[in-house]
Write a protein that holds these residues in place. Sequence first.
Motif, PDB file in Angstrom:
ATOM      1  N   GLN A   1       0.828  -1.216   0.000  1.00 15.11           N
ATOM      2  CA  GLN A   1       0.000   0.000   0.000  1.00 15.11           C
ATOM      3  C   GLN A   1       0.855   1.256   0.000  1.00 15.11           C
ATOM      4  O   GLN A   1       0.614   2.192  -0.736  1.00 15.11           O
ATOM      5  CB  GLN A   1      -0.938   0.018   1.220  1.00 15.11           C
ATOM      6  CG  GLN A   1      -1.989  -1.086   1.213  1.00 15.11           C
ATOM      7  CD  GLN A   1      -3.033  -0.882   0.128  1.00 15.11           C
ATOM      8  OE1 GLN A   1      -2.754  -1.069  -1.055  1.00 15.11           O
ATOM      9  NE2 GLN A   1      -4.234  -0.495   0.519  1.00 15.11           N
ATOM     10  N   VAL A   2       1.861   1.253   0.892  1.00 15.57           N
ATOM     11  CA  VAL A   2       2.796   2.380   0.979  1.00 15.57           C
ATOM     12  C   VAL A   2       4.169   1.801   0.655  1.00 15.57           C
ATOM     13  O   VAL A   2       4.547   0.773   1.213  1.00 15.57           O
ATOM     14  CB  VAL A   2       2.810   2.963   2.421  1.00 15.57           C
ATOM     15  CG1 VAL A   2       3.785   4.125   2.514  1.00 15.57           C
ATOM     16  CG2 VAL A   2       1.409   3.404   2.827  1.00 15.57           C
ATOM     17  N   PRO A   3       4.940   2.419  -0.257  1.00 16.07           N
ATOM     18  CA  PRO A   3       6.233   1.838  -0.631  1.00 16.07           C
ATOM     19  C   PRO A   3       7.144   1.628   0.575  1.00 16.07           C
ATOM     20  O   PRO A   3       7.156   2.437   1.506  1.00 16.07           O
ATOM     21  CB  PRO A   3       6.844   2.882  -1.577  1.00 16.07           C
ATOM     22  CG  PRO A   3       5.703   3.712  -2.038  1.00 16.07           C
ATOM     23  CD  PRO A   3       4.661   3.674  -0.964  1.00 16.07           C
ATOM     24  N   LEU A   4       7.878   0.509   0.564  1.00 17.46           N
ATOM     25  CA  LEU A   4       8.848   0.223   1.622  1.00 17.46           C
ATOM     26  C   LEU A   4      10.245   0.390   1.019  1.00 17.46           C
ATOM     27  O   LEU A   4      10.608  -0.318   0.089  1.00 17.46           O
ATOM     28  CB  LEU A   4       8.670  -1.219   2.121  1.00 17.46           C
ATOM     29  CG  LEU A   4       9.662  -1.661   3.186  1.00 17.46           C
ATOM     30  CD1 LEU A   4       9.317  -1.033   4.536  1.00 17.46           C
ATOM     31  CD2 LEU A   4       9.699  -3.181   3.325  1.00 17.46           C
ATOM     32  N   TYR A   5      10.991   1.349   1.548  1.00 18.40           N
ATOM     33  CA  TYR A   5      12.322   1.629   1.012  1.00 18.40           C
ATOM     34  C   TYR A   5      13.420   1.060   1.895  1.00 18.40           C
ATOM     35  O   TYR A   5      13.306   1.057   3.108  1.00 18.40           O
ATOM     36  CB  TYR A   5      12.545   3.148   0.923  1.00 18.40           C
ATOM     37  CG  TYR A   5      11.616   3.871  -0.014  1.00 18.40           C
ATOM     38  CD1 TYR A   5      11.836   3.860  -1.388  1.00 18.40           C
ATOM     39  CD2 TYR A   5      10.525   4.591   0.478  1.00 18.40           C
ATOM     40  CE1 TYR A   5      10.986   4.541  -2.255  1.00 18.40           C
ATOM     41  CE2 TYR A   5       9.671   5.275  -0.372  1.00 18.40           C
ATOM     42  CZ  TYR A   5       9.908   5.249  -1.737  1.00 18.40           C
ATOM     43  OH  TYR A   5       9.063   5.926  -2.581  1.00 18.40           O
ATOM     44  N   HIS A   6      14.479   0.600   1.251  1.00 16.94           N
ATOM     45  CA  HIS A   6      15.704   0.217   1.957  1.00 16.94           C
ATOM     46  C   HIS A   6      16.896   0.713   1.149  1.00 16.94           C
ATOM     47  O   HIS A   6      16.760   1.002  -0.031  1.00 16.94           O
ATOM     48  CB  HIS A   6      15.824  -1.313   2.067  1.00 16.94           C
ATOM     49  CG  HIS A   6      14.983  -1.914   3.126  1.00 16.94           C
ATOM     50  ND1 HIS A   6      13.719  -2.413   2.877  1.00 16.94           N
ATOM     51  CD2 HIS A   6      15.203  -2.104   4.451  1.00 16.94           C
ATOM     52  CE1 HIS A   6      13.210  -2.883   4.022  1.00 16.94           C
ATOM     53  NE2 HIS A   6      14.079  -2.694   4.981  1.00 16.94           N
ATOM     54  N   TYR A   7      18.051   0.744   1.816  1.00 20.12           N
ATOM     55  CA  TYR A   7      19.307   0.827   1.074  1.00 20.12           C
ATOM     56  C   TYR A   7      19.854  -0.582   0.977  1.00 20.12           C
ATOM     57  O   TYR A   7      19.782  -1.345   1.942  1.00 20.12           O
ATOM     58  CB  TYR A   7      20.337   1.680   1.822  1.00 20.12           C
ATOM     59  CG  TYR A   7      20.226   3.152   1.566  1.00 20.12           C
ATOM     60  CD1 TYR A   7      20.137   3.647   0.254  1.00 20.12           C
ATOM     61  CD2 TYR A   7      20.232   4.060   2.620  1.00 20.12           C
ATOM     62  CE1 TYR A   7      20.041   5.011   0.021  1.00 20.12           C
ATOM     63  CE2 TYR A   7      20.140   5.418   2.388  1.00 20.12           C
ATOM     64  CZ  TYR A   7      20.035   5.886   1.089  1.00 20.12           C
ATOM     65  OH  TYR A   7      19.944   7.228   0.849  1.00 20.12           O
ATOM     66  N   HIS A   8      20.416  -0.920  -0.193  1.00 17.58           N
ATOM     67  CA  HIS A   8      21.149  -2.177  -0.293  1.00 17.58           C
ATOM     68  C   HIS A   8      22.621  -1.852  -0.407  1.00 17.58           C
ATOM     69  O   HIS A   8      23.022  -1.007  -1.204  1.00 17.58           O
ATOM     70  CB  HIS A   8      20.700  -3.002  -1.503  1.00 17.58           C
ATOM     71  CG  HIS A   8      21.345  -4.360  -1.511  1.00 17.58           C
ATOM     72  ND1 HIS A   8      22.342  -4.700  -2.381  1.00 17.58           N
ATOM     73  CD2 HIS A   8      21.158  -5.429  -0.690  1.00 17.58           C
ATOM     74  CE1 HIS A   8      22.751  -5.950  -2.113  1.00 17.58           C
ATOM     75  NE2 HIS A   8      22.042  -6.408  -1.096  1.00 17.58           N
TER      76      HIS A   8
END
Length: 346
Positions: free
Chosen positions: A90-97
Amino acid sequence: MAPHFNMQILRPIKNTDFAALKQIAIESGHGFTSLPVDDNLLQDKISRSENSFSKQVETPFDEGYLFVLEDTKTNEIVGTTAIEAAVGTQVPLYHYHLGKTVHHSSTLNVYNTVEILSMCNDYTGRSEICTLFLREQYRKGLAGRFLSRIRFAFMADQSRRFSDTVIAEMRGVSDAQGHSPFWQWLQEHFFSIEFPQADHLVGLGDKVFISELMPKYPIYANLLSPEAQAVIGHVHEKTKPALRLLQKEGFEHRGYVDLFDAGPTIEARLENIRTVQESYIVSVEIVDSINCGQTYAISNQKLNDFRAVFTDNVLFDEKAEILKINRKEAQALNLENADTVRIFAL
């Protein structure tokens, strides 16, 4: 009716638990983004959880299952634990890789390997365990371990409601005021808002600013301040026991870190998780009094009427696949003779 003796029962949250949930949100403090001190949001979390438990599900989408641990002696809510069925839908989930790039020049005989942080949404659709909180005075004993591991038993019994990969976002390094060295660097160059404020906005579900203000290109880790570089993939001092517990369950860090505090996100396949592999489904025999000295976590395998306890008032006969259980515990779990339960040694 709740039994009149001291036991802690885990069950789905109900509307009447609002005041208790708010108290836990207040006690959980900075950095615990999944329980913001905001009446509407907490109310929404309860309603969403009630809807998720009562919903027919074929494949996981945006359900959230929130459980509370209730002390039967005082009827107090002493802790919470939760599972998100499919994050980022529903809401984007961001991470750094965290990856590597090589700068190489044969002419100059230079070869440099540099770590880079690239923003991604790789964990979209995965299930996430979250919102584990136990009130200070209950932190001795097995309650914390029970709250962490019992989720896997629930997921194993309701596997079509969850992804085959489970993640856990671990809290990164920050000081007593809630300031993160990693955020400090980002704030100076891109954001101009304080870490607690950014963290609070994320807790409120307001993540639009991330995509608006985050640097779009990979970040060279060696350009960050030494303080920021030092905390990438590391957890907060208070989070170390939780991390160790999940590593024992088979969770690993694959280079994904939080955008704000660079804390690690760890992952495991549901079927490979130790609790799932080492749990048994057995039928129960209710007896008047028994004690074996070995503590087991027991869940009644139900959905809406899910109940789980941990107790040593049981005797597990592995050969016969029968669990002899004290009448009081059986009542707390809404069990009758010959019902099945899922158990694992705690």
